[in-house]
Enzyme design. Structure first.
Site, PDB file in Angstrom:
ATOM      1  CB  THR A 194      -0.927   0.174   1.209  1.00 49.61           C
ATOM      2  OG1 THR A 194      -1.739  -0.942   1.357  1.00 49.61           O
ATOM      3  CG2 THR A 194      -1.806   1.155   1.176  1.00 49.61           C
ATOM      4  CE  LYS A 206      -5.383  -1.417   1.612  1.00 49.01           C
ATOM      5  NZ  LYS A 206      -3.880  -2.150   1.837  1.00 49.01           N
ATOM      6  CE  LYS A 255       2.466   2.143   4.408  1.00 46.26           C
ATOM      7  NZ  LYS A 255       1.774   1.241   3.503  1.00 46.26           N
TER       8      LYS A 255
END
Length: 293
Positions: free
Chosen positions: A102, A177, A245
């Site tokens: 990701t 995502k 993150k």
């Protein structure tokens, strides 16, 4: 075991919690796998199953038809793909590179553009489903890139996942995502607060889950992570530090598009508080610890 004869030489970079299980499923499907990881010890169990170790990213690139990366942060992705010893400088023309980390949609686009100049096809294909999905080969895989490339390597995806959708051109997988992570971020806050509320009310939280998980409140997080919260099991299927993150990337993307996401901002602030308490290497469901003190 059925041996795959098309694009069978796969290189895999990143044998962490998710990557190890993904490699195991590729091996079960009959693919020849070479692996590289910063820490060789994390890949040790894969060698007995037939995976081969290589010493450098460049060596792995030179001997592989398809290369899959599953690393931690966008800076890791950039180093693995674009550094002097990385994949783009050393991969064979005609090879397919798939980043399943990701990461940043803009970085995915940049890598795809760099790949084109070398005759290398790039797909961004982040996943959802956590450690359970990785182990069971049921990951959701969200793909960005060219349709002909996607179709050519789809059997590789099918060894690791079940819901596999080409979302659009380069970067589309990462944007998808981010939509997933935005949904999870606010949802996890709701799951934690619901369980804490049930306990404060003197209810059996497990029985409450049995009631609400099958109704309108149902979600993957509620059904799969709610029981772990109640049991006090906060082992990582997905690390708090990696979720932070992801939320940073999503917030940056939202700002670029002029979109306000207050729910995401709240979730990120709560997770940063959790990380500051020493929980960055716990699973994302450890957010519950903020509610039980």
């Amino acid at each position: 075991m059925k041996e795959n004869t098309v694009l069978q030489k796969i290189g895999f970079i990143g044998t962490g919690v998710m990557g190890r299980s993904m490699v195991k499923n590729l091996l079960k499907a009959g693919y020849s796998i070479s692996v590289y990881n910063r820490t060789k010890a994390s890949a040790e169990e894969l060698f007995a199953l037939g995976a081969q170790w290589v010493d450098t990213v460049a060596e792995l690139a030179q001997q592989s038809d398809v290369i899959i990366t599953m690393v931690g942060f966008p800076q890791d992705v950039e180093e693995v793909y674009l550094s002097e010893g990385g994949l783009i400088p050393h991969a064979k023309p005609g090879s397919v590179l798939i980043d399943m980390t990701t990461s940043s949609p803009l970085l995915a686009k940049k890598i795809a553009e760099q790949g084109k100049t070398k005759g290398i096809d790039i797909l961004d294909a982040p996943v959802s489903g956590g450690d359970v999905g990785a182990k069971n080969g049921t990951l959701v895989i969200m793909v960005g890139g060219e349709a002909k490339v996607f179709n050519s390597i789809k059997p590789i995806f099918e060894a690791m996942g079940k819901n596999i959708i080409l979302q659009g051109p380069a970067g589309a997988g990462q944007y998808t995502k981010m939509s997933n992570q935005v949904t999870i971020a606010a949802g996890m806050v709701g799951v934690c607060e619901a369980i804490a509320y049930a306990q404060k009310a003197g209810l059996d939280p497990t029985r409450v889950l049995d009631s609400i998980a099958g109704g309108a409140a149902g979600s993957w997080s509620l059904s799969n992570l709610g029981p772990r919260m109640i049991a006090g099991n906060f082992e990582p299927g997905f690390y708090v530090k990696h979720f932070i993150k992801d939320m940073k990337i999503a917030l940056e993307s939202a700002r670029e598009m002029g979109l306000s996401t207050p729910g995401l901002e709240l979730a990120k602030s709560l997770y940063e508080r959790l990380a500051a308490q020493g929980e960055e290497n716990s699973g994302t469901h450890a957010l519950y610890k903020l509610y039980i003190k």
